[in-house]
Write a protein that holds these residues in place. Sequence first.
Motif, PDB file in Angstrom:
ATOM      1  N   LEU A  55       6.143   2.042  -0.520  1.00  0.00           N
ATOM      2  CA  LEU A  55       7.131   2.153   0.550  1.00  0.00           C
ATOM      3  C   LEU A  55       6.576   2.886   1.771  1.00  0.00           C
ATOM      4  O   LEU A  55       7.246   2.970   2.789  1.00  0.00           O
ATOM      5  CB  LEU A  55       8.388   2.862   0.045  1.00  0.00           C
ATOM      6  CG  LEU A  55       9.186   2.070  -0.991  1.00  0.00           C
ATOM      7  CD1 LEU A  55      10.329   2.904  -1.544  1.00  0.00           C
ATOM      8  CD2 LEU A  55       9.700   0.761  -0.409  1.00  0.00           C
ATOM      9  N   THR A  56       5.351   3.392   1.666  1.00  0.00           N
ATOM     10  CA  THR A  56       4.748   4.063   2.813  1.00  0.00           C
ATOM     11  C   THR A  56       4.351   3.018   3.847  1.00  0.00           C
ATOM     12  O   THR A  56       4.135   1.850   3.532  1.00  0.00           O
ATOM     13  CB  THR A  56       3.506   4.885   2.407  1.00  0.00           C
ATOM     14  OG1 THR A  56       2.496   4.005   1.909  1.00  0.00           O
ATOM     15  CG2 THR A  56       3.853   5.952   1.376  1.00  0.00           C
ATOM     16  N   ALA A  57       4.257   3.453   5.096  1.00  0.00           N
ATOM     17  CA  ALA A  57       3.917   2.534   6.187  1.00  0.00           C
ATOM     18  C   ALA A  57       2.562   1.863   5.961  1.00  0.00           C
ATOM     19  O   ALA A  57       2.391   0.684   6.269  1.00  0.00           O
ATOM     20  CB  ALA A  57       3.933   3.277   7.521  1.00  0.00           C
ATOM     21  N   ASP A  58       1.612   2.600   5.421  1.00  0.00           N
ATOM     22  CA  ASP A  58       0.262   2.061   5.229  1.00  0.00           C
ATOM     23  C   ASP A  58       0.150   1.090   4.069  1.00  0.00           C
ATOM     24  O   ASP A  58      -0.756   0.267   4.047  1.00  0.00           O
ATOM     25  CB  ASP A  58      -0.742   3.202   5.000  1.00  0.00           C
ATOM     26  CG  ASP A  58      -0.897   4.075   6.231  1.00  0.00           C
ATOM     27  OD1 ASP A  58      -0.587   3.599   7.349  1.00  0.00           O
ATOM     28  OD2 ASP A  58      -1.318   5.236   6.082  1.00  0.00           O
ATOM     29  N   ALA A  59       1.037   1.198   3.101  1.00  0.00           N
ATOM     30  CA  ALA A  59       0.918   0.367   1.887  1.00  0.00           C
ATOM     31  C   ALA A  59       2.202  -0.396   1.596  1.00  0.00           C
ATOM     32  O   ALA A  59       2.480  -0.732   0.455  1.00  0.00           O
ATOM     33  CB  ALA A  59       0.543   1.250   0.704  1.00  0.00           C
ATOM     34  N   ARG A  60       3.002  -0.680   2.607  1.00  0.00           N
ATOM     35  CA  ARG A  60       4.320  -1.295   2.422  1.00  0.00           C
ATOM     36  C   ARG A  60       4.219  -2.620   1.685  1.00  0.00           C
ATOM     37  O   ARG A  60       3.515  -3.530   2.085  1.00  0.00           O
ATOM     38  CB  ARG A  60       4.978  -1.497   3.786  1.00  0.00           C
ATOM     39  CG  ARG A  60       6.279  -2.215   3.740  1.00  0.00           C
ATOM     40  CD  ARG A  60       7.556  -1.443   3.944  1.00  0.00           C
ATOM     41  NE  ARG A  60       7.557  -0.051   4.131  1.00  0.00           N
ATOM     42  CZ  ARG A  60       8.127   0.572   5.152  1.00  0.00           C
ATOM     43  NH1 ARG A  60       8.683  -0.094   6.113  1.00  0.00           N
ATOM     44  NH2 ARG A  60       8.138   1.880   5.203  1.00  0.00           N
ATOM     45  N   ASP A  61       4.914  -2.680   0.551  1.00  0.00           N
ATOM     46  CA  ASP A  61       5.003  -3.900  -0.257  1.00  0.00           C
ATOM     47  C   ASP A  61       6.350  -3.839  -0.966  1.00  0.00           C
ATOM     48  O   ASP A  61       6.472  -3.321  -2.077  1.00  0.00           O
ATOM     49  CB  ASP A  61       3.850  -3.969  -1.256  1.00  0.00           C
ATOM     50  CG  ASP A  61       3.781  -5.283  -2.004  1.00  0.00           C
ATOM     51  OD1 ASP A  61       4.819  -5.978  -2.116  1.00  0.00           O
ATOM     52  OD2 ASP A  61       2.691  -5.625  -2.493  1.00  0.00           O
ATOM     53  N   ALA A  78      15.879   1.127   0.233  1.00  0.00           N
ATOM     54  CA  ALA A  78      16.918   0.681   1.156  1.00  0.00           C
ATOM     55  C   ALA A  78      16.559   1.058   2.593  1.00  0.00           C
ATOM     56  O   ALA A  78      16.751   0.265   3.521  1.00  0.00           O
ATOM     57  CB  ALA A  78      18.267   1.272   0.764  1.00  0.00           C
ATOM     58  N   SER A  79      16.030   2.241   2.782  1.00  0.00           N
ATOM     59  CA  SER A  79      15.609   2.682   4.102  1.00  0.00           C
ATOM     60  C   SER A  79      14.474   1.804   4.626  1.00  0.00           C
ATOM     61  O   SER A  79      14.472   1.406   5.793  1.00  0.00           O
ATOM     62  CB  SER A  79      15.170   4.141   4.035  1.00  0.00           C
ATOM     63  OG  SER A  79      14.712   4.579   5.276  1.00  0.00           O
ATOM     64  N   ALA A  80      13.516   1.489   3.765  1.00  0.00           N
ATOM     65  CA  ALA A  80      12.382   0.646   4.167  1.00  0.00           C
ATOM     66  C   ALA A  80      12.841  -0.759   4.521  1.00  0.00           C
ATOM     67  O   ALA A  80      12.342  -1.361   5.472  1.00  0.00           O
ATOM     68  CB  ALA A  80      11.332   0.602   3.051  1.00  0.00           C
ATOM     69  N   VAL A  81      13.791  -1.284   3.777  1.00  0.00           N
ATOM     70  CA  VAL A  81      14.337  -2.604   4.089  1.00  0.00           C
ATOM     71  C   VAL A  81      15.015  -2.567   5.451  1.00  0.00           C
ATOM     72  O   VAL A  81      14.846  -3.473   6.267  1.00  0.00           O
ATOM     73  CB  VAL A  81      15.311  -3.075   2.982  1.00  0.00           C
ATOM     74  CG1 VAL A  81      16.103  -4.294   3.431  1.00  0.00           C
ATOM     75  CG2 VAL A  81      14.554  -3.379   1.698  1.00  0.00           C
ATOM     76  N   GLY A  82      15.761  -1.506   5.712  1.00  0.00           N
ATOM     77  CA  GLY A  82      16.406  -1.354   7.007  1.00  0.00           C
ATOM     78  C   GLY A  82      15.399  -1.277   8.140  1.00  0.00           C
ATOM     79  O   GLY A  82      15.588  -1.881   9.194  1.00  0.00           O
ATOM     80  N   GLU A  83      14.313  -0.546   7.921  1.00  0.00           N
ATOM     81  CA  GLU A  83      13.266  -0.440   8.934  1.00  0.00           C
ATOM     82  C   GLU A  83      12.603  -1.788   9.181  1.00  0.00           C
ATOM     83  O   GLU A  83      12.226  -2.099  10.309  1.00  0.00           O
ATOM     84  CB  GLU A  83      12.202   0.570   8.500  1.00  0.00           C
ATOM     85  CG  GLU A  83      12.662   1.994   8.528  1.00  0.00           C
ATOM     86  CD  GLU A  83      11.642   2.936   7.914  1.00  0.00           C
ATOM     87  OE1 GLU A  83      10.497   2.504   7.648  1.00  0.00           O
ATOM     88  OE2 GLU A  83      11.998   4.095   7.678  1.00  0.00           O
ATOM     89  N   ALA A  84      12.458  -2.587   8.149  1.00  0.00           N
ATOM     90  CA  ALA A  84      11.808  -3.892   8.275  1.00  0.00           C
ATOM     91  C   ALA A  84      12.631  -4.841   9.132  1.00  0.00           C
ATOM     92  O   ALA A  84      12.109  -5.794   9.683  1.00  0.00           O
ATOM     93  CB  ALA A  84      11.572  -4.502   6.899  1.00  0.00           C
ATOM     94  N   LYS A  85      13.916  -4.563   9.279  1.00  0.00           N
ATOM     95  CA  LYS A  85      14.796  -5.428  10.058  1.00  0.00           C
ATOM     96  C   LYS A  85      15.020  -4.921  11.475  1.00  0.00           C
ATOM     97  O   LYS A  85      15.840  -5.457  12.188  1.00  0.00           O
ATOM     98  CB  LYS A  85      16.146  -5.570   9.345  1.00  0.00           C
ATOM     99  CG  LYS A  85      16.035  -6.315   8.035  1.00  0.00           C
ATOM    100  CD  LYS A  85      17.380  -6.457   7.397  1.00  0.00           C
ATOM    101  CE  LYS A  85      17.248  -7.199   6.073  1.00  0.00           C
ATOM    102  NZ  LYS A  85      18.525  -7.350   5.412  1.00  0.00           N
ATOM    103  N   THR A  86      14.304  -3.876  11.899  1.00  0.00           N
ATOM    104  CA  THR A  86      14.491  -3.337  13.242  1.00  0.00           C
ATOM    105  C   THR A  86      13.868  -4.261  14.273  1.00  0.00           C
ATOM    106  O   THR A  86      12.908  -4.974  13.985  1.00  0.00           O
ATOM    107  CB  THR A  86      13.855  -1.939  13.377  1.00  0.00           C
ATOM    108  OG1 THR A  86      12.459  -2.045  13.144  1.00  0.00           O
ATOM    109  CG2 THR A  86      14.494  -0.942  12.442  1.00  0.00           C
ATOM    110  N   PRO A  87      14.371  -4.256  15.495  1.00  0.00           N
ATOM    111  CA  PRO A  87      13.835  -5.117  16.542  1.00  0.00           C
ATOM    112  C   PRO A  87      12.384  -4.824  16.881  1.00  0.00           C
ATOM    113  O   PRO A  87      11.695  -5.676  17.393  1.00  0.00           O
ATOM    114  CB  PRO A  87      14.734  -4.832  17.749  1.00  0.00           C
ATOM    115  CG  PRO A  87      15.927  -4.124  17.237  1.00  0.00           C
ATOM    116  CD  PRO A  87      15.542  -3.523  15.925  1.00  0.00           C
TER     117      PRO A  87
END
Length: 122
Positions: free
Chosen positions: A40-46, A89-98
């Motif tokens: 879930l980290t920015a560098d290893a997001r999967d 859930a937070s990471a999923v939300g971030e993935a949907k940001t503009p």
Amino acid sequence: MAEERVPSEEELAEALERVEVADVLLNALSATASLGFHRLTADARDLPQARLAIEALRALEPVLREGGVDETVVRDLEQARANLQLAYASAVGEAKTPEEGPTPEGDALEDEPPETGQEPAL
């Protein structure tokens, strides 16, 4: 430099007799939770890998309880899973940001006319 001694087959068999399945599961689930957070980290997001970690923890919690694992340990794993779910859930939300651009699903929805029965205004 001292040479490392390789254990004999007999010593390995004795050690194996002392290991319990619950201990192996606890070690594996601890590593699973750690990997889930790492994914879930920015560098290893999967996100699929993080979700797999969550589901593995969820599936094995009742098995550990039924296997007689200390309730405090099981609760700690449940808390780790809950924290992992919140981070997911937070990471999923971030993935949907503009900032990251629209998702392919979002692109398709934006191209469709509104469902009001009216044509879009030009």
